[in-house]
Design an enzyme around this catalytic site. Structure first.
Site, PDB file in Angstrom:
ATOM      1  N   ASP A 179       0.851  -1.181   0.000  1.00 15.40           N
ATOM      2  CA  ASP A 179       0.000   0.000   0.000  1.00 15.40           C
ATOM      3  C   ASP A 179       0.892   1.237   0.000  1.00 15.40           C
ATOM      4  OD1 ASP A 179      -2.520   1.431   0.404  1.00 15.40           O
ATOM      5  OD2 ASP A 179      -3.201  -0.462   1.262  1.00 15.40           O
ATOM      6  N   ASP A 275      -3.129   4.660  -2.261  1.00 15.56           N
ATOM      7  CA  ASP A 275      -4.224   5.174  -1.434  1.00 15.56           C
ATOM      8  C   ASP A 275      -4.696   6.556  -1.909  1.00 15.56           C
ATOM      9  OD1 ASP A 275      -5.627   4.607   1.174  1.00 15.56           O
ATOM     10  OD2 ASP A 275      -4.800   6.574   1.652  1.00 15.56           O
ATOM     11  N   GLU A 333      -6.270   3.877  -5.912  1.00 20.42           N
ATOM     12  CA  GLU A 333      -7.589   3.972  -5.290  1.00 20.42           C
ATOM     13  C   GLU A 333      -8.104   5.377  -5.615  1.00 20.42           C
ATOM     14  OE1 GLU A 333      -9.884   3.932  -1.001  1.00 20.42           O
ATOM     15  OE2 GLU A 333      -8.050   5.059  -1.330  1.00 20.42           O
ATOM     16  N   HIS A 404     -11.199  -3.449   2.976  1.00 21.84           N
ATOM     17  CA  HIS A 404     -11.217  -3.110   4.399  1.00 21.84           C
ATOM     18  C   HIS A 404     -12.038  -1.869   4.704  1.00 21.84           C
ATOM     19  CE1 HIS A 404      -8.323  -0.667   2.406  1.00 21.84           C
ATOM     20  NE2 HIS A 404      -8.261   0.131   3.447  1.00 21.84           N
ATOM     21  N   ASP A 405     -12.585  -1.210   3.670  1.00 23.13           N
ATOM     22  CA  ASP A 405     -13.352   0.016   3.876  1.00 23.13           C
ATOM     23  C   ASP A 405     -14.848  -0.188   3.661  1.00 23.13           C
ATOM     24  OD1 ASP A 405     -11.104   1.568   4.357  1.00 23.13           O
ATOM     25  OD2 ASP A 405     -10.837   2.059   2.239  1.00 23.13           O
TER      26      ASP A 405
HETATM   27  C1  NOJ Z   1      -8.396   4.866   1.903  1.00 25.32           C
HETATM   28  C2  NOJ Z   1      -8.074   3.671   2.751  1.00 25.32           C
HETATM   29  O1  NOJ Z   1      -8.470   2.519   2.084  1.00 25.32           O
HETATM   30  C3  NOJ Z   1      -8.766   3.873   4.072  1.00 25.32           C
HETATM   31  O2  NOJ Z   1      -8.741   2.727   4.875  1.00 25.32           O
HETATM   32  C4  NOJ Z   1      -8.140   5.047   4.752  1.00 25.32           C
HETATM   33  O3  NOJ Z   1      -8.858   5.335   5.920  1.00 25.32           O
HETATM   34  C5  NOJ Z   1      -8.132   6.288   3.868  1.00 25.32           C
HETATM   35  N1  NOJ Z   1      -7.787   6.011   2.498  1.00 25.32           N
HETATM   36  C6  NOJ Z   1      -7.130   7.264   4.374  1.00 25.32           C
HETATM   37  O4  NOJ Z   1      -5.835   6.776   4.160  1.00 25.32           O
END
Ligand code: NOJ
Length: 626
Positions: A179, A275, A333, A404-405
């Site tokens: 990441d 990210d 992302e 994970h989000d």
């Molecule tokens: C996206 C990540 O996937 C998430 O878990 C994170 O809280 C935010 N970006 C900030 O880094």
């Protein structure tokens, strides 16, 4: 140059304009078919403030026009053959290290735990691992707040453990992507500490400081600005109060990032998931966000950084100076980015990113993650058809439902336990037979579902806890908790269910976040030895995809596009054709014809239903040409 004298159809003809219109309508719960209506399409922008009773006001229009006028490129339309690449053929598996496997009995997953489970991943058949952050971090946002990019988080192990893990991954013929969290660092990063204590040093300009804050809000609640007495200034944080946005306008910052990327690539990692990488360039002067856009999107200011003015430039620099020399892979992302903008970020001749994660398929129109509603898979079908129609031959899609989000997809679609297994298999089928690269999130291969957390104290995620505190200002405990339960990221962060033992075989001591009894009926150990399990279905599909290039590079022909509840398509190359038939609903659907001959893989209900597709049932047929 577009102005307020242009018409809606002109905006829709612009790649960024089209994506923004679609996104706006999606947030409002509409489809973009209304824009195709000539009466709507011919409306001039300047008429919108009156027609929408001020909802689309002057500020809205100028933010929109500024964005559109800053993008001069349009994606190429041509039909050259798709160029092969390992990452187009691979199946990725995302590991959230904190919750994957605890090897040293502290209740927290670690690198040695992952090493211990590499043979499991090999057995499942995946080709590459995406590891969520493992760097040194105070864990305000579980590692997405990095204190030192070149150090391993103590709880996860040491650099030696990492080297062993990498070696274990490569020796099994797998690949590893890490990441890359470089929109922001932790406020405990040495750079930030120096930016505060030595504002005149080179670090003084590493972050985004202002004398007065603007109205931007943070994704984790409240203003996006912290005040620092010592410096007498505010600093920007789009995420938590401890995640400080780096100043990408500063070439030294960009060089630091490139150097760090090269450092990891030198070590042998195969690429990065980047990210929120589309947030790195912020509009000059950091203007206030438009109120109406802020209300619609839930956050103020996004229009000024989700597709910032120098985004393409920064991505190209990164690619040419850090990624390309190592032939490394990148997946960005990119929240808020739509289908056309995806092409401008990933078309292979543009030299920016290899792939992106888009998010508009994760909630149906008019819904956000914290809404308690049932996801209609017919929307997913429409989304996927649209995706194929917009992809072209230069871009490659990522395919995912979970990470994970987000909450678990099965729970979103149909939480009734009687459909759990068949639904898991349906989702697996589309993900592994559609054009694009599948990313499986840990536990998805078992059909893991949302957890039944019993109180807010059981939750750990900063986003959920902040939102709960905010909600409690206006609604009752029970109502606030219900909302958090609908969307908390912690649903995906509970320990991986390895066995039916106490703590799910994740650890022999109490884990950092709760497990429940679900591991008694859903765990890897039992599923591996059960031919009819979700795990076995994933394994077979992954193998099918790996051994039949029709499922990777083959054409796709979607049939009965408008038919509700049924998703059917062909994947074909020169030598073979697959026919995939999915029932997207609880209904029993009559088949038009009897099942065809050839290899068949049926998700449930076994052989009996020759003339029917049972609830959520899928069938995959291989028709060989000679
Ligand atoms: C996206 C990540 O996937 C998430 O878990 C994170 O809280 C935010 N970006 C900030 O880094």
């Amino acid at each position: 140059m577009l102005t307020i004298n242009n018409r809606i159809k002109d905006i829709y003809a612009h790649p960024v304009g089209r994506d923004i219109i679609k996104k706006t309508l999606l947030q409002m719960g509409y489809k973009d078919t209304i824009v195709k209506n000539p009466i709507i399409g011919n409306i001039k922008l300047k008429a919108l403030p009156t027609l929408t009773i001020g909802k689309v006001n002057g500020g809205f229009l100028s933010a929109l026009l500024e964005l559109l006028n800053s993008e001069h490129d349009t994606p190429r339309i041509d039909t050259s053959p798709v160029s092969p690449a390992w990452w187009k053929e691979a199946v990725f598996y995302q590991i959230y290290p904190r919750s994957f496997k605890d090897n040293n009995s502290d209740g927290i997953g670690d690198l040695c735990g992952i090493l211990e489970k590499l043979d499991y991943l090999k057995m499942l058949g995946v080709d590459a691992i995406w590891l969520s952050p493992i760097y040194d971090s105070p864990n305000d946002d579980n590692g997405y707040d990095i204190r030192d990019y070149r150090k391993i988080m103590t709880e996860f192990g040491t650099m030696e453990d990492f080297d062993k893990l990498l070696e274990g991954i490569h020796s099994r013929g797998l690949r590893l992507i890490m990441d890359l969290v470089v929109n922001h660092t932790s406020d405990e990063h040495e750079w930030f500490k120096k930016a505060i204590s030595e504002p005149d040093s080179q670090y003084g300009d590493y972050y985004i400081f202002r004398n007065e804050p603007n109205n931007w809000t943070s994704f984790f609640g409240g203003s996006a600005w912290n005040f620092y007495e010592k410096r007498g200034q505010y600093a920007l944080h789009l995420f938590s109060k401890k995640q400080m946005d780096l100043n990408w306008e500063n070439p030294t910052v960009r060089n630091e990032v490139k150097e760090m990327v090269r450092w990891w690539l030198q070590k042998g990692v195969d690429g990065f998931r980047m990210d929120v990488v589309n947030y790195i360039s912020k509009r000059d002067g950091l203007p206030d966000g438009n109120e109406h856009i802020g209300t619609l999107m839930g956050f103020y200011g996004v229009e000024h950084y989700f597709y910032g003015p120098r985004l393409h430039q920064y991505l190209r620099e990164l690619k040419s100076e850090a990624f390309a020399p190592f032939n490394a892979f990148s997946v960005g992302e990119t929240p808020g980015i739509g289908m056309k903008m995806r092409k401008l970020l990933t078309d292979d001749y543009r030299g920016e990113l290899d792939m992106v994660f888009l998010f508009d398929h994760l909630e149906t129109p008019g819904h956000v993650r914290f809404d308690d509603y049932k996801y209609d898979l017919n929307y997913y079908k429409e989304y996927m058809i649209n995706m194929i129609e917009n992809l072209g031959c230069h871009s490659h899609a990522s395919l995912f439902y979970e990470n994970h989000d987000n909450t678990r997809m099965i729970s979103k679609v149909d939480p009734d336990p009687q459909f759990r297994i068949v639904l898991a298999k349906l989702l697996a089928t589309i993900q592994l037979t559609f054009p694009g690269t599948p990313f499986i999130y840990q536990g998805q291969e078992l059909g893991m579902v949302n957890k039944k957390f019993t109180s807010i104290d059981a939750l750990r995620d900063v986003e959920s806890l902040n939102l709960y505190a905010e909600l409690r200002k206006t609604i009752s405990e029970a109502e606030a908790f219900k909302k958090i339960m609908a969307g908390t990221r912690d649903h995906a962060r509970t320990p991986m269910q390895w066995t039916s033992d106490k703590y799910a075989g994740f650890s022999d001591t109490e884990p950092w976040i709760g497990t429940d009894n679900d591991c008694k009926i859903c765990n890897a150990e039992a599923q591996i030895s059960d031919e009819g399990s979700v795990w076995s279905f994933y394994r077979i599909l992954i193998e099918l995809r790996r051994t039949h290039t029709a499922l990777i590079y083959g054409n796709i022909n979607i049939v009965n596009k408008k038919k509700r509840d049924l998703f059917t398509y062909y994947r074909a190359d020169k030598s073979e054709t697959f026919y995939i038939e999915c029932n997207l609903s609880r209904k029993v659907i009559k088949r038009k014809s009897k099942l065809q001959s050839g290899i068949r893989l049926i998700s449930n209900y076994a052989e009996a239903q020759e003339l029917q597709l049972m609830p959520y049932e899928v069938a995959v047929w291989m028709i060989k040409k000679d």
